[in-house]
Design a protein around this motif. Structure first.
Motif, mmCIF file in Angstrom:
data_model
loop_
_atom_site.group_PDB
_atom_site.id
_atom_site.type_symbol
_atom_site.label_atom_id
_atom_site.label_comp_id
_atom_site.label_asym_id
_atom_site.label_seq_id
_atom_site.Cartn_x
_atom_site.Cartn_y
_atom_site.Cartn_z
ATOM 1 N N ALA A 196 -4.349 5.906 -1.601
ATOM 2 C CA ALA A 196 -3.578 4.693 -1.319
ATOM 3 C C ALA A 196 -3.136 4.656 0.141
ATOM 4 O O ALA A 196 -3.106 3.594 0.780
ATOM 5 C CB ALA A 196 -2.363 4.619 -2.242
ATOM 6 N N ALA A 200 0.831 -1.206 0.000
ATOM 7 C CA ALA A 200 0.000 0.000 0.000
ATOM 8 C C ALA A 200 0.863 1.252 0.000
ATOM 9 O O ALA A 200 0.578 2.228 -0.717
ATOM 10 C CB ALA A 200 -0.927 -0.001 1.217
ATOM 11 N N ASP A 227 -5.336 3.199 3.054
ATOM 12 C CA ASP A 227 -5.538 1.761 3.159
ATOM 13 C C ASP A 227 -5.524 1.345 4.633
ATOM 14 O O ASP A 227 -4.655 1.762 5.400
ATOM 15 C CB ASP A 227 -4.410 1.033 2.404
ATOM 16 C CG ASP A 227 -4.639 -0.451 2.293
ATOM 17 O OD1 ASP A 227 -4.486 -1.154 3.315
ATOM 18 O OD2 ASP A 227 -4.969 -0.925 1.192
#
Length: 353
Positions: A327, A226, A330
């Protein structure tokens, strides 16, 4: 870009200095010319923002790592600075540059050495380029050596070496594509230019250092993946912001005269977007004379702006930063990692001219 507390920053500097001192010491024992090369490497490695090793340390801390429990942290962080310096030294050869930060670079120093020994211009260029290539090679070797000998466990070493391997290969591919795009008779399309922009910077400057810090802190594979995804978007945004600075930034931002990329007619994604506009003929004409002086540069900037290419590139930077923040949200990432990505994204956004 990343503000560190004094102790980690000093520890990073010490690790870099130790590695460069080792190169200098080995070089001193191998003849006068090689000793001078060691000195040139030392000068090439001095100063700079050193944000790549800072990213390693910041990522490590974001995952809850304790420096006292990770003796390999600072040597690994230093490796990413030496990797950067190696690429810079090699880039100067590719670009035929003999100066950096207002003083002779490695190639420039050895051109002077050659001339002092009676070499003609061709001979001076040959020695200068040879010295710079070898200096870059030594720095690359030392970067890998630092990771290979770092005090980490076997699993971490394997992961760290894989990150360095990927950084070297992807960066080399991006640099080659960038040069090929520059010399080809036909312009590459914007997608190819964007790929080259990403590859030559994003992995070694963002994805790999951020991932390395997470590896050293014992993060899970899901977390590292991630964070690497966020780093990929940050790296693209950073390079595209650099392209905007090269065309529209102030001398203070660019570190040289305004519009340097336009003067050199660099084929960046900005130019790729301009080619896709109805104003390309005007843009092309303006860029073709931008090298003649500041008035021509300002005209090229105006026409580029009117073509919509600048707005498209700014929007792409904004999109990449949004993707990076997404992102970083996450659930596998700790809040510290998300905050770090957000901080970097904000710093990149502030760079856009």
């Amino acid at each position: 870009m990343i503000a560190l507390a004094p102790a980690p920053a000093a520890a990073i500097d010490d690790a870099i200095d130790d590695a460069v001192s080792r190169i200098r010491g080995r070089a001193d024992a191998l003849g006068a010319a090689f000793a001078e090369l060691g000195g040139a490497i030392e000068r090439a490695s001095a100063g700079g923002k050193r944000f790549r090793p800072a990213l390693v340390a910041a990522s490590f801390q974001a995952f809850g790592g304790t420096p006292a429990d990770a003796p390999g942290l600072y040597p690994v962080a230093a490796a990413f600075e030496l990797l950067h310096t190696a690429f810079v030294v090699h880039d100067d050869v590719i670009d035929h540059d003999t100066m950096r930060r207002g003083i002779p670079n490695v190639s420039g120093e050895f051109r002077q050495r050659a001339r002092s020994r009676g070499a003609d211009a061709s001979g001076a260029a040959l020695l200068g380029d040879a010295a710079a290539i070898l200096a870059g090679d030594l720095l690359l070797h030392e970067a890998v050596r630092l990771v290979a000998l770092a005090d980490v466990d076997a699993r971490q070493r394997e992961a760290l070496l894989a990150l360095v391997d990927d950084a070297v290969f992807v960066s080399a591919a991006g640099e080659l594509a960038d040069v090929e795009n520059a010399v080809s008779a036909e312009y590459a399309d914007s997608a190819a230019l964007l790929t080259a922009a990403h590859d030559k910077t994003a992995v070694y400057s963002f994805t790999a250092p951020l991932s390395a810090g997470a590896v050293l802190a014992g993060a899970s594979r899901e977390s590292i993946a991630a964070l690497a995804d966020a780093g990929r978007h940050l790296g693209l945004a950073f390079q595209l912001a650099d392209d905007l600075i090269g065309a529209f930034g102030t001398p203070a931002q660019a570190g040289r005269d305004a519009g340097g990329d336009l003067r050199e007619a660099k084929r960046t994604p900005l130019i790729g977007f301009a080619r896709e506009s109805e104003d390309w003929s005007r843009v092309h004409e303006a860029i073709s004379v931008a090298h003649t002086g500041p008035i021509a540069v300002r005209e090229a900037q105006r026409v580029l702006d009117e073509s919509g290419a600048r707005a498209r590139l700014v929007a792409l930077v904004d999109d990449a930063l949004t993707d990076a923040r997404l992102a970083a949200s996450d659930p596998s990432l700790p809040s510290g990692a998300e905050q770090l990505v957000t901080k970097i994204a904000s710093a990149i956004a502030r760079r856009i001219p």
